[in-house]
Motif scaffolding. Sequence first.
Motif, PDB file in Angstrom:
ATOM      1  N   TRP A   1       3.803   5.629  -5.704  1.00 34.92           N
ATOM      2  CA  TRP A   1       3.690   5.463  -7.158  1.00 34.92           C
ATOM      3  C   TRP A   1       2.663   6.457  -7.693  1.00 34.92           C
ATOM      4  N   ASN A   2       1.505   6.542  -7.016  1.00 29.71           N
ATOM      5  CA  ASN A   2       0.463   7.492  -7.424  1.00 29.71           C
ATOM      6  C   ASN A   2       0.958   8.925  -7.351  1.00 29.71           C
ATOM      7  N   GLU A   3       1.713   9.239  -6.286  1.00 28.75           N
ATOM      8  CA  GLU A   3       2.239  10.604  -6.122  1.00 28.75           C
ATOM      9  C   GLU A   3       3.158  10.956  -7.282  1.00 28.75           C
TER      10      GLU A   3
ATOM     11  N   GLU B   1       0.833  -1.211   0.000  1.00 31.07           N
ATOM     12  CA  GLU B   1       0.000   0.000   0.000  1.00 31.07           C
ATOM     13  C   GLU B   1       0.866   1.260   0.000  1.00 31.07           C
TER      14      GLU B   1
ATOM     15  N   ARG C   1       2.228   1.770  -3.424  1.00 28.25           N
ATOM     16  CA  ARG C   1       1.203   2.242  -4.351  1.00 28.25           C
ATOM     17  C   ARG C   1       0.953   3.739  -4.160  1.00 28.25           C
ATOM     18  N   ARG C   2       0.966   4.188  -2.903  1.00 24.58           N
ATOM     19  CA  ARG C   2       0.761   5.631  -2.636  1.00 24.58           C
ATOM     20  C   ARG C   2       1.879   6.468  -3.257  1.00 24.58           C
TER      21      ARG C   2
ATOM     22  N   ASP D   1       6.852   8.229 -14.638  1.00 23.83           N
ATOM     23  CA  ASP D   1       6.271   6.933 -14.980  1.00 23.83           C
ATOM     24  C   ASP D   1       7.075   5.814 -14.312  1.00 23.83           C
TER      25      ASP D   1
ATOM     26  N   ARG E   1       3.333   9.544 -10.243  1.00 21.71           N
ATOM     27  CA  ARG E   1       2.595   9.594 -11.516  1.00 21.71           C
ATOM     28  C   ARG E   1       1.842  10.909 -11.651  1.00 21.71           C
ATOM     29  N   ALA E   2       1.317  11.385 -10.515  1.00 20.10           N
ATOM     30  CA  ALA E   2       0.592  12.662 -10.535  1.00 20.10           C
ATOM     31  C   ALA E   2       1.530  13.807 -10.925  1.00 20.10           C
TER      32      ALA E   2
ATOM     33  N   LEU F   1       5.979   0.124 -10.345  1.00 18.35           N
ATOM     34  CA  LEU F   1       5.485  -0.166  -9.000  1.00 18.35           C
ATOM     35  C   LEU F   1       6.437  -1.104  -8.250  1.00 18.35           C
TER      36      LEU F   1
END
Length: 223
Positions: free
Chosen positions: A154-156, A148, A151-152, A163, A158-159, A166
């Motif tokens: 990774w999202n940050e 988790e 993933r957080r 690229d 990507r935002a 994961l």
Amino acid sequence: MNIAIDGPAGAGKSTVAQQVAAKLGYLYIDTGSMYRALAWAVHHYELPVENEEAVARLLQENTIRLEREQGEQRVYWNDIDVTRLIRTPEVSEYASIVASYASVREQMLGLQRAMATRGNVVMDGRDIGTHVLPDAEVKIFLTASIQERARRRWNELRAKGNDPQLSDMEKEIAERDHRDMNREVAPLRQAEDAVLVDTTGSSIEQVVDRILQICDRTGESKQ
Ligand code: DC
């Protein structure tokens, strides 16, 4: 009341700590950003990061300041605003190395305790409940599964238009955990009197509410 929030990378400490501070009208102090500012300077001035003495001297001869501007915490290395510059993978890597040096931690401890003397602070980091503020009235150890947390992050990233892979994030987080938990000085661990809060599968609001409830209970029991 002082509130200490510790935990591994990516557990959501800074978001949660900021919101708890805002709800209570407390001052938020992100101690990780101080190690990051030093790491940024080591990288920027091309100092050998493996040289503890040089890194400690750099900290001694310069100033790190945390300022609140328009409701946001900004980080200064002398007069350079490094708030954004300290959020790169290179700086994360260097921060974890400089944070393992006893001579660096000792200086940071002094700076951080001085910031907390007037009380009503929410301070987040790795050793706040165990070393920096051992008398904090509320101590939280915030965690989440590696998957988790990766993933957080990774999202940050990507935002921000990156690229990343994961699987690389998971590996990086596991490595940082290992280094933070196994270093000789002030390793990351839960203080005996800290409340463990696992954020896996919880929303930020849920976690903030949980911590506010813990603060309420502590406040009531002190009256
Ligand atoms: O929370 P963060 O990712 O911004 O922290 C950056 C690094 O600093 C991380 O490797 C852990 C270290 N750190 C520490 O050792 N002690 C603290 N109180 C805060 C951060």
